[in-house]
Design a protein around this motif. Structure first.
Motif, PDB file in Angstrom:
ATOM      1  N   GLY A  62       0.818  -1.216   0.000  1.00 32.10           N
ATOM      2  CA  GLY A  62       0.000   0.000   0.000  1.00 32.10           C
ATOM      3  C   GLY A  62       0.848   1.260   0.000  1.00 32.10           C
ATOM      4  N   ILE A  63       0.478   2.222   0.852  1.00 25.24           N
ATOM      5  CA  ILE A  63       1.257   3.460   0.969  1.00 25.24           C
ATOM      6  C   ILE A  63       2.460   3.172   1.858  1.00 25.24           C
ATOM      7  CG2 ILE A  63       1.256   5.817   1.853  1.00 25.24           C
ATOM      8  CD1 ILE A  63      -1.668   6.003   1.060  1.00 25.24           C
ATOM      9  N   PHE A  64       3.622   3.598   1.402  1.00 19.62           N
ATOM     10  CA  PHE A  64       4.870   3.270   2.091  1.00 19.62           C
ATOM     11  C   PHE A  64       5.719   4.529   2.189  1.00 19.62           C
ATOM     12  CE2 PHE A  64       8.540   0.749   3.210  1.00 19.62           C
ATOM     13  CZ  PHE A  64       8.011  -0.437   3.691  1.00 19.62           C
ATOM     14  N   ILE A  65       6.150   4.868   3.396  1.00 20.05           N
ATOM     15  CA  ILE A  65       7.031   6.017   3.614  1.00 20.05           C
ATOM     16  C   ILE A  65       8.438   5.492   3.881  1.00 20.05           C
ATOM     17  CG2 ILE A  65       7.507   8.018   5.063  1.00 20.05           C
ATOM     18  CD1 ILE A  65       4.476   8.046   5.713  1.00 20.05           C
ATOM     19  N   VAL A  66       9.401   6.002   3.123  1.00 21.32           N
ATOM     20  CA  VAL A  66      10.791   5.558   3.241  1.00 21.32           C
ATOM     21  C   VAL A  66      11.640   6.733   3.697  1.00 21.32           C
ATOM     22  CG1 VAL A  66      12.772   4.588   2.028  1.00 21.32           C
ATOM     23  CG2 VAL A  66      10.464   3.885   1.392  1.00 21.32           C
ATOM     24  N   ARG A  67      12.339   6.556   4.784  1.00 18.33           N
ATOM     25  CA  ARG A  67      13.259   7.593   5.252  1.00 18.33           C
ATOM     26  C   ARG A  67      14.444   7.664   4.297  1.00 18.33           C
ATOM     27  NH1 ARG A  67      14.582   9.070  11.353  1.00 18.33           N
ATOM     28  NH2 ARG A  67      16.394  10.379  10.968  1.00 18.33           N
ATOM     29  N   GLY A  68      14.827   8.874   3.936  1.00 21.50           N
ATOM     30  CA  GLY A  68      15.841   9.080   2.913  1.00 21.50           C
ATOM     31  C   GLY A  68      17.165   8.395   3.181  1.00 21.50           C
ATOM     32  N   GLU A  69      17.566   8.303   4.447  1.00 21.88           N
ATOM     33  CA  GLU A  69      18.863   7.689   4.764  1.00 21.88           C
ATOM     34  C   GLU A  69      18.882   6.183   4.530  1.00 21.88           C
ATOM     35  OE1 GLU A  69      18.264   7.024   9.557  1.00 21.88           O
ATOM     36  OE2 GLU A  69      19.451   8.712   8.868  1.00 21.88           O
ATOM     37  N   ASN A  70      17.720   5.590   4.329  1.00 24.74           N
ATOM     38  CA  ASN A  70      17.649   4.144   4.097  1.00 24.74           C
ATOM     39  C   ASN A  70      17.663   3.760   2.622  1.00 24.74           C
ATOM     40  OD1 ASN A  70      17.517   3.413   6.842  1.00 24.74           O
ATOM     41  ND2 ASN A  70      15.389   4.034   6.887  1.00 24.74           N
ATOM     42  N   VAL A  71      17.681   4.741   1.735  1.00 21.67           N
ATOM     43  CA  VAL A  71      17.655   4.470   0.302  1.00 21.67           C
ATOM     44  C   VAL A  71      19.075   4.205  -0.199  1.00 21.67           C
ATOM     45  CG1 VAL A  71      17.125   5.416  -1.973  1.00 21.67           C
ATOM     46  CG2 VAL A  71      15.595   5.857  -0.047  1.00 21.67           C
ATOM     47  N   VAL A  72      19.253   3.067  -0.838  1.00 21.70           N
ATOM     48  CA  VAL A  72      20.528   2.737  -1.470  1.00 21.70           C
ATOM     49  C   VAL A  72      20.470   3.078  -2.948  1.00 21.70           C
ATOM     50  CG1 VAL A  72      22.119   0.860  -2.056  1.00 21.70           C
ATOM     51  CG2 VAL A  72      21.025   0.918   0.187  1.00 21.70           C
ATOM     52  N   LEU A  73      19.351   2.717  -3.582  1.00 19.63           N
ATOM     53  CA  LEU A  73      19.208   2.910  -5.016  1.00 19.63           C
ATOM     54  C   LEU A  73      17.757   3.237  -5.329  1.00 19.63           C
ATOM     55  CD1 LEU A  73      20.825   1.375  -7.848  1.00 19.63           C
ATOM     56  CD2 LEU A  73      18.506   0.546  -7.675  1.00 19.63           C
ATOM     57  N   LEU A  74      17.564   4.191  -6.225  1.00 22.10           N
ATOM     58  CA  LEU A  74      16.231   4.562  -6.668  1.00 22.10           C
ATOM     59  C   LEU A  74      16.258   4.664  -8.174  1.00 22.10           C
ATOM     60  CD1 LEU A  74      13.320   5.653  -5.978  1.00 22.10           C
ATOM     61  CD2 LEU A  74      14.345   7.929  -6.073  1.00 22.10           C
ATOM     62  N   GLY A  75      15.349   3.971  -8.844  1.00 21.01           N
ATOM     63  CA  GLY A  75      15.336   4.000 -10.298  1.00 21.01           C
ATOM     64  C   GLY A  75      13.934   3.958 -10.856  1.00 21.01           C
ATOM     65  N   GLU A  76      13.735   4.691 -11.936  1.00 19.26           N
ATOM     66  CA  GLU A  76      12.432   4.706 -12.598  1.00 19.26           C
ATOM     67  C   GLU A  76      12.255   3.428 -13.401  1.00 19.26           C
ATOM     68  OE1 GLU A  76       9.973   7.323 -15.896  1.00 19.26           O
ATOM     69  OE2 GLU A  76      11.819   8.136 -15.058  1.00 19.26           O
ATOM     70  N   MET A  77      11.036   2.891 -13.367  1.00 19.55           N
ATOM     71  CA  MET A  77      10.717   1.695 -14.134  1.00 19.55           C
ATOM     72  C   MET A  77       9.953   2.089 -15.385  1.00 19.55           C
ATOM     73  SD  MET A  77       9.683  -0.978 -11.156  1.00 19.55           S
ATOM     74  CE  MET A  77       9.575  -2.337 -12.293  1.00 19.55           C
ATOM     75  N   ASP A  78      10.247   1.421 -16.477  1.00 22.41           N
ATOM     76  CA  ASP A  78       9.562   1.676 -17.740  1.00 22.41           C
ATOM     77  C   ASP A  78       8.339   0.760 -17.800  1.00 22.41           C
ATOM     78  OD1 ASP A  78       8.769   2.294 -20.270  1.00 22.41           O
ATOM     79  OD2 ASP A  78      10.665   1.767 -21.244  1.00 22.41           O
ATOM     80  N   VAL A  79       7.171   1.329 -17.557  1.00 23.31           N
ATOM     81  CA  VAL A  79       5.953   0.519 -17.530  1.00 23.31           C
ATOM     82  C   VAL A  79       5.492   0.114 -18.923  1.00 23.31           C
ATOM     83  CG1 VAL A  79       5.125   1.394 -15.326  1.00 23.31           C
ATOM     84  CG2 VAL A  79       4.526   2.604 -17.407  1.00 23.31           C
ATOM     85  N   ASP A  80       5.976   0.793 -19.961  1.00 25.76           N
ATOM     86  CA  ASP A  80       5.575   0.473 -21.337  1.00 25.76           C
ATOM     87  C   ASP A  80       6.393  -0.659 -21.939  1.00 25.76           C
ATOM     88  OD1 ASP A  80       3.690   2.503 -21.260  1.00 25.76           O
ATOM     89  OD2 ASP A  80       5.124   4.006 -21.959  1.00 25.76           O
TER      90      ASP A  80
END
Length: 133
Positions: A62-80
């Protein structure tokens, strides 16, 4: 496109589907809905993806809040883009059981390693004690 410093560069990525890898090893997939100056992220329609071997399972979060210091990698996914993965999707129960078995095997391997080191006169501090030093 102009360079925007810091987390402001993520403003263009709001309302797009992203994959985020967390420090604890979890993988989340969801729509980025909000960010702040500390890189805290809010995801909507989030699933936690668990990989074990060539199998994977998605657990709805569902809705998920992630604290910034816990992010290792963030990437956009191509849904098409069509999915051409060799991974097999399985049920939540099956992937959780596979994960449990994998963790048990890893713990057994660690026990054997620690015993071998102990037999050779070496000691390794436990991971939870490392913060005390």
């Amino acid at each position: 496109m102009n360079y925007v410093p810091g987390t402001a560069s993520l403003i263009d990525d709001i309302d797009k589907k992203h994959l985020v890898l967390l420090r604890d090893g979890r993988t989340l997939i969801g729509y980025l809905r909000s960010i702040d100056q500390f890189a805290n992220l809010v995801f909507h329609q989030t699933v936690e993806r668990i990989h074990v071997g060539k199998k994977f399972g998605d657990i709805p979060r569902g809705i998920f809040i992630v604290r910034g210091e816990n992010v290792v990698l963030l990437g956009e996914m191509d849904v098409d883009k069509p999915c051409d993965t060799i991974l097999q999707q399985v049920s939540i129960e099956e992937i959780l059981e596979e994960q449990r078995l994998q963790q048990q095997a890893k713990q057994e391997t660690e026990k054997v390693k620690l015993q071998v080191l102990k037999d050779r006169g070496l000691s390794v501090p436990k991971a939870d004690n490392l913060d005390e030093y």
